[in-house]
Design a protein around this motif. Structure first.
Motif, mmCIF file in Angstrom:
data_model
loop_
_atom_site.group_PDB
_atom_site.id
_atom_site.type_symbol
_atom_site.label_atom_id
_atom_site.label_comp_id
_atom_site.label_asym_id
_atom_site.label_seq_id
_atom_site.Cartn_x
_atom_site.Cartn_y
_atom_site.Cartn_z
ATOM 1 N N GLU A 51 42.866 44.177 31.810
ATOM 2 C CA GLU A 51 41.124 44.724 32.262
ATOM 3 C C GLU A 51 40.593 43.716 31.863
ATOM 4 N N VAL A 52 40.942 42.430 30.908
ATOM 5 C CA VAL A 52 39.885 41.828 30.770
ATOM 6 C C VAL A 52 39.946 40.888 31.895
ATOM 7 N N GLN A 83 39.350 41.990 34.661
ATOM 8 C CA GLN A 83 39.168 42.134 36.533
ATOM 9 C C GLN A 83 37.685 42.270 36.083
ATOM 10 N N ARG A 84 37.562 43.035 34.667
ATOM 11 C CA ARG A 84 36.120 42.534 33.860
ATOM 12 C C ARG A 84 35.930 41.139 34.545
ATOM 13 N N ASP A 85 35.724 40.253 33.994
ATOM 14 C CA ASP A 85 35.814 38.815 34.403
ATOM 15 C C ASP A 85 35.207 38.411 35.347
ATOM 16 N N ASN A 116 34.736 40.258 37.782
ATOM 17 C CA ASN A 116 33.564 41.251 38.893
ATOM 18 C C ASN A 116 32.328 40.479 37.783
ATOM 19 N N THR A 117 32.101 40.627 36.534
ATOM 20 C CA THR A 117 30.996 39.499 36.468
ATOM 21 C C THR A 117 30.953 38.428 36.645
#
Length: 424
Positions: free
Chosen positions: A399-400, A402-404, A406-407
Motif C-alpha cells: 500500500e505504501v 502504491q500510495r507513493d 500515485n504521489t
C-alpha cells in the motif's frame, strides 16, 4: 590467450553493452573471465552514450560478418557458454553456441526469437492464443486490413526494442501515417525497419514475466504488473512496473502461458523476458526477448525478492545441478518494489527539476536516477527510451508503494520541468 575451464571458466557475451553490465559483474564475481563479442561493426545508436567498460573483458571481438572467423577467435578461449547480452545479439549468440557445441537454443527458430511478426506466427502455430496481425509493406494493404479488423491497431518495428517506434492507431488513416514514418526508418539498433508489423490492440493489464531456462526446464524468476497512462499522443504509455508475489492468482496462468511460449520459440537455455497481456479471453503474447530483462528490472527483483534473473542465469550456466534442484520453487516478495518513470510533457533545454526533494522524502523512496540532467536537451516521453528520471520505490507494505507511486504521478507534469528559456 586462453581461459582455464576449471578455475577460471570463460563466458562469451554477445553485445555486452552497459545496459547488461549487472550480468557481466555477476559472472566476474564468480571468478569467470568474459570475452565480449560485438555483433555489428559500429556501436548501435541506442548504446553510444554509454557503450561498455573495456576492463570487464579479457578480449573484445568485433564480428565483421564472417562467422567462421568469429567462431575461431572465440573458440581460442575455450568458453563454456555463449550468452546474448541484449536483443541485437540473440541470433549471433545462437550461431556461435551451435558452432562451438555449447548449450544454446539452436538456430532453427532464431529469427522467430527476434522478428515480432514471425514470433507471433510461431506461437500461433503451436496452438497458443496470439494476436491477429499483418506484416505491413504496403500502405493500401495496411489500410484495408485495418478497416476489416476494426478497432485499435498497434504498429511496431519488426526487430526493435524499448517500445521505440510503437504507435497506437484508431483509424486506417492513422495506421498509414504511422507506417510511412516507420517503414523507411532505422530501428533503435541502427538497423533498417523495411516495413512494419501491425497487430490488433490487446486490451487488459500487461505483465512482464522473467524466466531462466536450462536444458528446456524453465524457472519463473519474477513477474511485474505494468501501469499505463495516455500522454504525449501515446494512448498506452507504460509509466511504472510493480513487482507482484508469485502467490497472486494471475501468476499461475501467466507462468503456464509463458512457459508454453518459451517452448514454442525453442528457448531452452538462458534468460527470457516475456511481455503478456491478460485479456478478457486469457493471456496473449505481446513479445518475448531471449535475453535478460532490461530497465533495471533484475536489480529491482533482487531488492524485492533477494534474487533475480542474474543469479539464476549464473546458476544455469555454471551450476546446472543447483539450477535443476531449485527450479520451480515459488519466489516470495519480501519487500514490494516499483520502478517508476517520470513522463516529460515538455521538450527543450532543461534548466532544473522542481519537486525532486518531495520525491526523495517519500516513505517508500529508494533511489532516483536522472537520465536527463539540467543543461541537457529533454524530450517528451513517448517510449521506454525517453524517461528523464527513473524512481525506485521499496517498502514492506504494498500500500505504501502504491500510495507513493500515485504521489509521484501527482507531482509529475509541466510544473516539474523548468526549461531554460534563453537556450537556442
Amino acid at each position: 590467450m586462453t581461459a582455464d575451464n576449471q578455475s577460471n571458466p570463460c563466458i562469451v557475451m554477445v553485445d555486452a553493452y552497459a545496459a547488461v553490465r549487472s550480468l557481466v559483474l555477476k559472472f566476474l564475481e564468480q571468478g569467470c573471465s568474459i570475452v565480449r563479442v560485438q555483433s555489428t561493426r559500429e556501436v548501435p545508436y541506442v548504446y553510444r552514450a554509454a557503450p561498455y567498460v573495456p576492463d570487464d573483458f579479457i578480449a573484445d571481438i568485433v564480428h565483421e560478418g564472417d562467422l567462421d572467423a568469429t567462431a575461431e577467435a572465440v573458440a581460442a578461449f575455450s568458453p563454456i557458454a555463449v550468452i546474448s547480452g541484449g536483443e541485437l545479439g540473440v541470433e549471433l549468440a545462437d550461431l556461435l553456441a551451435q558452432r562451438l557445441g555449447l548449450p544454446g537454443n539452436g538456430t532453427e527458430l532464431s529469427a522467430a526469437r527476434r522478428d515480432k511478426h514471425l514470433m507471433v506466427e510461431t506461437v500461433r502455430a503451436a496452438g497458443l492464443r496470439a494476436a491477429r496481425q499483418l506484416r505491413a509493406t504496403d500502405a493500401d494493404e495496411l489500410a484495408a486490413w485495418h478497416r476489416e479488423l476494426g478497432g485499435r491497431v498497434v504498429l511496431k518495428p519488426p526487430r526493435s526494442a524499448g517500445s521505440q517506434g510503437v504507435s497506437f492507431c484508431d483509424t486506417p488513416e492513422e495506421s498509414v501515417a504511422a507506417f510511412h514514418a516507420l517503414a523507411p526508418a532505422d530501428d533503435v539498433f541502427s538497423q533498417p525497419n523495411n516495413g512494419a508489423v501491425a497487430q490488433e490492440y490487446l486490451p487488459g493489464t500487461e505483465y512482464m514475466v522473467n524466466t531462466v531456462s536450462r536444458d528446456g526446464r524453465h524457472h519463473l524468476c519474477d513477474v511485474w504488473r505494468t501501469t499505463r497512462v495516455s500522454a504525449n499522443g501515446v494512448v498506452d504509455l507504460c509509466d511504472a512496473l510493480l513487482l507482484i508475489d508469485s502467490g497472486e492468482r494471475v501468476v499461475d496462468s501467466l507462468r503456464e502461458y509463458a512457459f508454453q511460449v518459451l517452448d514454442a520459440l525453442g528457448i531452452r537455455h538462458g534468460p527470457a523476458h516475456v511481455e503478456i497481456r491478460m485479456t478478457p479471453a486469457g493471456p496473449c503474447l505481446v513479445e518475448v526477448g531471449a535475453r535478460i530483462a532490461g530497465g533495471g528490472i533484475p536489480a529491482g527483483a533482487s531488492l524485492g525478492i533477494g534474487a533475480s534473473q542474474l543469479e539464476w542465469t549464473v546458476d544455469a550456466y555454471l551450476r546446472p545441478e543447483r539450477f535443476h534442484a531449485r527450479a520451480g520453487t515459488p519466489y516470495e516478495v519480501r519487500k514490494f518494489c516499483a520502478i517508476v518513470g517520470m513522463v516529460s510533457p515538455v521538450e527543450g533545454v532543461l534548466s532544473e527539476y522542481r519537486g525532486i526533494e518531495e520525491i526523495e522524502l517519500l516513505e517508500g523512496f529508494h533511489t532516483l536516477i536522472t537520465l536527463t540532467k539540467p543543461g541537457q536537451e529533454i524530450r517528451r516521453t513517448v517510449d521506454d527510451l525517453t524517461y528523464p528520471v527513473i524512481v525506485t520505490l521499496l517498502h514492506d507494505l504494498e500500500e505504501v508503494v502504491q500510495r507513493d507511486l500515485n504521489t509521484i504521478r501527482h507531482l509529475d507534469g509541466t510544473g516539474f520541468y523548468v526549461l531554460d528559456r534563453g537556450a537556442g
